[in-house]
Design a protein around this motif. Structure first.
Motif, PDB file in Angstrom:
ATOM      1  N   VAL A 217      21.208 -26.317 -13.269  1.00 43.11           N
ATOM      2  CA  VAL A 217      22.622 -26.696 -13.235  1.00 43.11           C
ATOM      3  C   VAL A 217      23.479 -25.624 -12.569  1.00 43.11           C
ATOM      4  O   VAL A 217      24.427 -25.939 -11.833  1.00 43.11           O
ATOM      5  CB  VAL A 217      23.128 -26.972 -14.669  1.00 43.11           C
ATOM      6  N   PHE A 218      23.172 -24.339 -12.797  1.00 43.36           N
ATOM      7  CA  PHE A 218      24.025 -23.290 -12.245  1.00 43.36           C
ATOM      8  C   PHE A 218      24.068 -23.343 -10.727  1.00 43.36           C
ATOM      9  O   PHE A 218      25.038 -22.882 -10.112  1.00 43.36           O
ATOM     10  CB  PHE A 218      23.555 -21.909 -12.722  1.00 43.36           C
ATOM     11  N   ALA A 219      23.022 -23.885 -10.085  1.00 53.22           N
ATOM     12  CA  ALA A 219      23.000 -23.952  -8.620  1.00 53.22           C
ATOM     13  C   ALA A 219      24.111 -24.846  -8.097  1.00 53.22           C
ATOM     14  O   ALA A 219      24.693 -24.577  -7.041  1.00 53.22           O
ATOM     15  CB  ALA A 219      21.642 -24.444  -8.131  1.00 53.22           C
ATOM     16  N   TRP A 220      24.429 -25.912  -8.817  1.00 56.40           N
ATOM     17  CA  TRP A 220      25.533 -26.776  -8.396  1.00 56.40           C
ATOM     18  C   TRP A 220      26.845 -25.990  -8.417  1.00 56.40           C
ATOM     19  O   TRP A 220      27.679 -26.121  -7.509  1.00 56.40           O
ATOM     20  CB  TRP A 220      25.652 -27.988  -9.331  1.00 56.40           C
ATOM     21  N   LEU A 221      27.028 -25.198  -9.469  1.00 57.20           N
ATOM     22  CA  LEU A 221      28.265 -24.425  -9.592  1.00 57.20           C
ATOM     23  C   LEU A 221      28.310 -23.285  -8.577  1.00 57.20           C
ATOM     24  O   LEU A 221      29.372 -22.959  -8.049  1.00 57.20           O
ATOM     25  CB  LEU A 221      28.380 -23.868 -11.010  1.00 57.20           C
ATOM     26  N   LEU A 222      27.159 -22.690  -8.308  1.00 54.69           N
ATOM     27  CA  LEU A 222      27.097 -21.598  -7.337  1.00 54.69           C
ATOM     28  C   LEU A 222      27.609 -22.043  -5.977  1.00 54.69           C
ATOM     29  O   LEU A 222      28.376 -21.337  -5.319  1.00 54.69           O
ATOM     30  CB  LEU A 222      25.649 -21.102  -7.221  1.00 54.69           C
ATOM     31  N   PHE A 223      27.199 -23.237  -5.570  1.00 55.82           N
ATOM     32  CA  PHE A 223      27.589 -23.740  -4.251  1.00 55.82           C
ATOM     33  C   PHE A 223      28.800 -24.673  -4.309  1.00 55.82           C
ATOM     34  O   PHE A 223      29.163 -25.274  -3.301  1.00 55.82           O
ATOM     35  CB  PHE A 223      26.407 -24.446  -3.592  1.00 55.82           C
TER      36      PHE A 223
ATOM     37  N   SER B 228      28.774 -29.245 -20.001  1.00 53.00           N
ATOM     38  CA  SER B 228      28.843 -28.106 -20.922  1.00 53.00           C
ATOM     39  C   SER B 228      28.682 -26.791 -20.192  1.00 53.00           C
ATOM     40  O   SER B 228      29.445 -25.846 -20.402  1.00 53.00           O
ATOM     41  CB  SER B 228      27.753 -28.242 -21.991  1.00 53.00           C
ATOM     42  N   VAL B 229      27.690 -26.724 -19.293  1.00 50.80           N
ATOM     43  CA  VAL B 229      27.472 -25.484 -18.549  1.00 50.80           C
ATOM     44  C   VAL B 229      28.609 -25.228 -17.583  1.00 50.80           C
ATOM     45  O   VAL B 229      29.016 -24.097 -17.359  1.00 50.80           O
ATOM     46  CB  VAL B 229      26.123 -25.536 -17.798  1.00 50.80           C
TER      47      VAL B 229
ATOM     48  N   LEU C  59      22.580 -16.558 -22.821  1.00 54.30           N
ATOM     49  CA  LEU C  59      21.326 -16.428 -22.084  1.00 54.30           C
ATOM     50  C   LEU C  59      21.519 -16.841 -20.634  1.00 54.30           C
ATOM     51  O   LEU C  59      22.161 -17.849 -20.343  1.00 54.30           O
ATOM     52  CB  LEU C  59      20.246 -17.314 -22.720  1.00 54.30           C
ATOM     53  N   TYR C  60      20.973 -16.065 -19.748  1.00 52.17           N
ATOM     54  CA  TYR C  60      20.931 -16.407 -18.320  1.00 52.17           C
ATOM     55  C   TYR C  60      19.449 -16.464 -17.914  1.00 52.17           C
ATOM     56  O   TYR C  60      18.802 -15.420 -17.865  1.00 52.17           O
ATOM     57  CB  TYR C  60      21.647 -15.342 -17.486  1.00 52.17           C
ATOM     58  N   PRO C  61      18.893 -17.650 -17.653  1.00 48.45           N
ATOM     59  CA  PRO C  61      19.531 -18.968 -17.743  1.00 48.45           C
ATOM     60  C   PRO C  61      19.605 -19.440 -19.189  1.00 48.45           C
ATOM     61  O   PRO C  61      18.938 -18.883 -20.053  1.00 48.45           O
ATOM     62  CB  PRO C  61      18.584 -19.849 -16.927  1.00 48.45           C
ATOM     63  N   ASN C  62      20.398 -20.493 -19.418  1.00 51.80           N
ATOM     64  CA  ASN C  62      20.578 -20.971 -20.790  1.00 51.80           C
ATOM     65  C   ASN C  62      19.421 -21.848 -21.257  1.00 51.80           C
ATOM     66  O   ASN C  62      19.322 -22.183 -22.432  1.00 51.80           O
ATOM     67  CB  ASN C  62      21.898 -21.745 -20.918  1.00 51.80           C
TER      68      ASN C  62
ATOM     69  N   GLU D 140      29.425 -11.896 -10.555  1.00 49.32           N
ATOM     70  CA  GLU D 140      30.167 -12.851 -11.354  1.00 49.32           C
ATOM     71  C   GLU D 140      29.208 -13.541 -12.317  1.00 49.32           C
ATOM     72  O   GLU D 140      27.983 -13.411 -12.220  1.00 49.32           O
ATOM     73  CB  GLU D 140      30.856 -13.874 -10.449  1.00 49.32           C
ATOM     74  N   GLN D 141      29.755 -14.316 -13.242  1.00 45.55           N
ATOM     75  CA  GLN D 141      28.950 -14.993 -14.253  1.00 45.55           C
ATOM     76  C   GLN D 141      27.856 -15.849 -13.640  1.00 45.55           C
ATOM     77  O   GLN D 141      26.683 -15.744 -14.015  1.00 45.55           O
ATOM     78  CB  GLN D 141      29.865 -15.866 -15.120  1.00 45.55           C
ATOM     79  N   VAL D 142      28.206 -16.702 -12.691  1.00 44.12           N
ATOM     80  CA  VAL D 142      27.214 -17.606 -12.123  1.00 44.12           C
ATOM     81  C   VAL D 142      26.144 -16.839 -11.360  1.00 44.12           C
ATOM     82  O   VAL D 142      24.996 -17.291 -11.246  1.00 44.12           O
ATOM     83  CB  VAL D 142      27.902 -18.662 -11.226  1.00 44.12           C
ATOM     84  N   GLU D 143      26.480 -15.660 -10.856  1.00 43.08           N
ATOM     85  CA  GLU D 143      25.504 -14.855 -10.126  1.00 43.08           C
ATOM     86  C   GLU D 143      24.534 -14.127 -11.062  1.00 43.08           C
ATOM     87  O   GLU D 143      23.449 -13.711 -10.624  1.00 43.08           O
ATOM     88  CB  GLU D 143      26.236 -13.858  -9.216  1.00 43.08           C
ATOM     89  N   MET D 144      24.885 -14.003 -12.325  1.00 43.03           N
ATOM     90  CA  MET D 144      23.935 -13.483 -13.307  1.00 43.03           C
ATOM     91  C   MET D 144      22.773 -14.462 -13.476  1.00 43.03           C
ATOM     92  O   MET D 144      21.620 -14.057 -13.676  1.00 43.03           O
ATOM     93  CB  MET D 144      24.624 -13.238 -14.646  1.00 43.03           C
ATOM     94  N   PHE D 145      23.068 -15.761 -13.393  1.00 37.56           N
ATOM     95  CA  PHE D 145      22.005 -16.760 -13.420  1.00 37.56           C
ATOM     96  C   PHE D 145      21.082 -16.585 -12.216  1.00 37.56           C
ATOM     97  O   PHE D 145      19.855 -16.668 -12.339  1.00 37.56           O
ATOM     98  CB  PHE D 145      22.608 -18.169 -13.396  1.00 37.56           C
ATOM     99  N   LEU D 146      21.685 -16.372 -11.056  1.00 44.14           N
ATOM    100  CA  LEU D 146      20.903 -16.214  -9.826  1.00 44.14           C
ATOM    101  C   LEU D 146      19.998 -14.986  -9.914  1.00 44.14           C
ATOM    102  O   LEU D 146      18.843 -15.022  -9.489  1.00 44.14           O
ATOM    103  CB  LEU D 146      21.839 -16.114  -8.621  1.00 44.14           C
ATOM    104  N   LEU D 147      20.516 -13.892 -10.461  1.00 40.38           N
ATOM    105  CA  LEU D 147      19.710 -12.680 -10.642  1.00 40.38           C
ATOM    106  C   LEU D 147      18.529 -12.958 -11.564  1.00 40.38           C
ATOM    107  O   LEU D 147      17.401 -12.534 -11.301  1.00 40.38           O
ATOM    108  CB  LEU D 147      20.574 -11.556 -11.212  1.00 40.38           C
ATOM    109  N   ALA D 148      18.775 -13.682 -12.652  1.00 34.83           N
ATOM    110  CA  ALA D 148      17.708 -14.012 -13.593  1.00 34.83           C
ATOM    111  C   ALA D 148      16.609 -14.828 -12.922  1.00 34.83           C
ATOM    112  O   ALA D 148      15.415 -14.574 -13.123  1.00 34.83           O
ATOM    113  CB  ALA D 148      18.285 -14.769 -14.790  1.00 34.83           C
ATOM    114  N   TYR D 149      17.012 -15.797 -12.102  1.00 31.99           N
ATOM    115  CA  TYR D 149      16.019 -16.618 -11.407  1.00 31.99           C
ATOM    116  C   TYR D 149      15.271 -15.820 -10.344  1.00 31.99           C
ATOM    117  O   TYR D 149      14.074 -16.037 -10.116  1.00 31.99           O
ATOM    118  CB  TYR D 149      16.689 -17.838 -10.778  1.00 31.99           C
ATOM    119  N   ALA D 150      15.942 -14.909  -9.687  1.00 35.42           N
ATOM    120  CA  ALA D 150      15.282 -14.089  -8.668  1.00 35.42           C
ATOM    121  C   ALA D 150      14.205 -13.200  -9.282  1.00 35.42           C
ATOM    122  O   ALA D 150      13.135 -13.005  -8.702  1.00 35.42           O
ATOM    123  CB  ALA D 150      16.310 -13.238  -7.930  1.00 35.42           C
TER     124      ALA D 150
END
Length: 432
Positions: free
Chosen positions: A335-341, A46-47, A398-401, A367-377
């Motif tokens: 999950v976003f980490a798998w997509l990031l790499f 889904s993600v 939501l980032y992250p979802n 990019e979209q996946v990097e918004m997740f990374l910013l949220a985690y940082a």
């Protein structure tokens, strides 16, 4: 998290930037057997659909990678081929690739595609890129007024990164006057926003707008210093990372090229110290008016503002390295980490730095996946009203979802997943 086939040992993230890259890509393309069961697999799928569907940008490799970046030798692919490979790697299920690929071609009329170009050492070229990016969000009258102000004042005196408050619906009626399907959808989206927020503040439309909107919102509602900013070794982060990963010396410091490793470490350390000082001072201000005034003052100081963005980018790199190493060592990662790499342009942290983070603010945004990374940082939940997705389940993203319960929430508005503005004056409390 254990997968069906373990990745061959390739050292740490530094080694992965070179010879380990091919092994990592092969591992990501093979179907995985997830120990978490069918529910986790469905979540991953889904993600994957959500992220890959909305990543329309194509990122060109940086010219300065040298021997450190094996991606420079890869064969060029068309946009459609890259997207299909990304989907296959992300889901681990080849039978889903064609279905998700078809979603990529169904572009919303409000969506704008962008080609990220390599950073140029020519400062005028960088400035030209930023000007053209900014002009996409301003009318002719505003552009002309900007040129006059530039000629009469210095950039630090002129610069207004976050515009004053404006009624949400008044702003909407000014921006979306037509009767096209897109305009009607945008107005409906703004009407929904107006149910929660009374006003909007327009954010300067350069390639830092995601950083600017997120950081401004975080500081304007900060009441204490986050725990990760209180860490004793926080300011030693550049030195510690550079001692492990020699490729970080190729970090792009704003518009400055050719810096030595020691200079990079010292300058990033100054940015991190500045971030902690500003966050601490603003969070200690009790009155909401005074706090807002302090934020406005900070975001009118060009030198300090852009230094803070450099600190955020470096924190994102640090977070990416941690996630990469955790995943490689079999520990559970979001999950976003798998997509990031899984992207051909960021199969490891070294490539992420060269092909993405070094370009943010110069020739591209997040990019979209990097918004997740910013949220985690930042350890913040970033809630975004995606207006062109009104009436769909992706309207509020939501980032992250699956955010942590104790993470503070900041809210942004976007019309196209590229430029972000700030909603203010909540009509009712926004909680998750």
């Amino acid at each position: 998290m254990t997968r069906g086939r373990k990745m061959p040992a390739a050292g740490d993230a530094e080694a992965a930037c070179g010879a380990g890259q091919d092994n990592f890509q092969v591992w990501m393309t093979e179907p995985a057997s997830l120990s978490a069961g069918a529910e986790q697999a469905q979540k991953k799928e889904s993600v994957a659909i959500h992220l890959v569907k909305h990543e329309m940008e194509v990122v060109a490799p940086c010219d300065e990678l040298g021997s450190a970046n094996a991606a420079a030798d890869q064969k060029e692919q068309s946009t459609s081929e890259i997207r299909k490979d990304d989907v296959y790697r992300s889901t681990g299920r080849p039978e889903k690739a064609d279905m998700i690929q078809s979603l990529l071609t169904d572009q919303d009329a409000a969506r704008k595609c962008e080609l990220y170009l390599p950073v140029s050492s020519n400062c005028s070229a960088v400035e030209s890129s930023e000007d053209s990016e900014e002009d996409m969000y301003r009318d002719a009258e505003e552009i002309e007024r900007d040129k006059i102000l530039r000629s009469e004042t210095s950039s630090s005196e002129y610069k207004l990164s976050v515009a004053p408050e404006m009624d949400v619906m008044e702003y909407c009626s000014k921006e979306w006057r037509g009767n096209t399907p897109v305009a009607k959808r945008m107005r409906k989206g703004y009407e929904a926003v107006a149910q929660k927020f009374a006003s909007i503040r327009r954010v300067r439309g350069d390639n830092y707008c995601a950083f600017r909107a997120t950081l401004f919102q975080a500081l304007s509602q900060a009441t204490q210093l986050p725990s990760w900013l209180q860490s004793e070794d926080f300011t030693m982060l550049p030195e510690n990372l550079l001692s492990k990963y020699d490729w970080i010396k190729q970090w792009q410091l704003k518009h400055k090229l050719g810096r030595k490793m020691g200079e990079i470490s010292d300058e990033i350390k100054e940015y991190l110290i500045l971030l902690r000082e500003k966050w601490k001072s603003i969070s200690e201000i009790k009155g909401p008016f005074e706090k807002q005034e302090a934020c406005d003052k900070l975001f009118k100081n060009e030198e300090e503002e852009y230094s803070l963005y450099e600190a955020l980018k470096f924190l994102m790199l640090n977070t990416a390295i941690k996630l990469y190493n955790d995943d490689k060592d079999g520990r559970r990662v979001p999950v976003f980490a798998w997509l990031l790499f899984a992207r051909d342009t960021s199969s490891n942290p070294c490539q992420l730095m060269h092909n993405h983070l070094n370009h943010v603010g110069h020739s591209g945004g997040l990019e979209q996946v990097e918004m997740f990374l910013l949220a985690y940082a930042l350890q913040y939940t970033i809630q975004v009203y995606r207006l062109y997705k009104y009436s769909t389940d992706e309207f509020i993203t939501l980032y992250p979802n699956d955010p942590e319960e104790d993470w503070p929430v900041v809210t942004l508005i976007t019309e196209d997943d590229r430029h972000y503005n700030i909603p203010v004056r909540m009509c009712q409390e926004t909680t998750l």
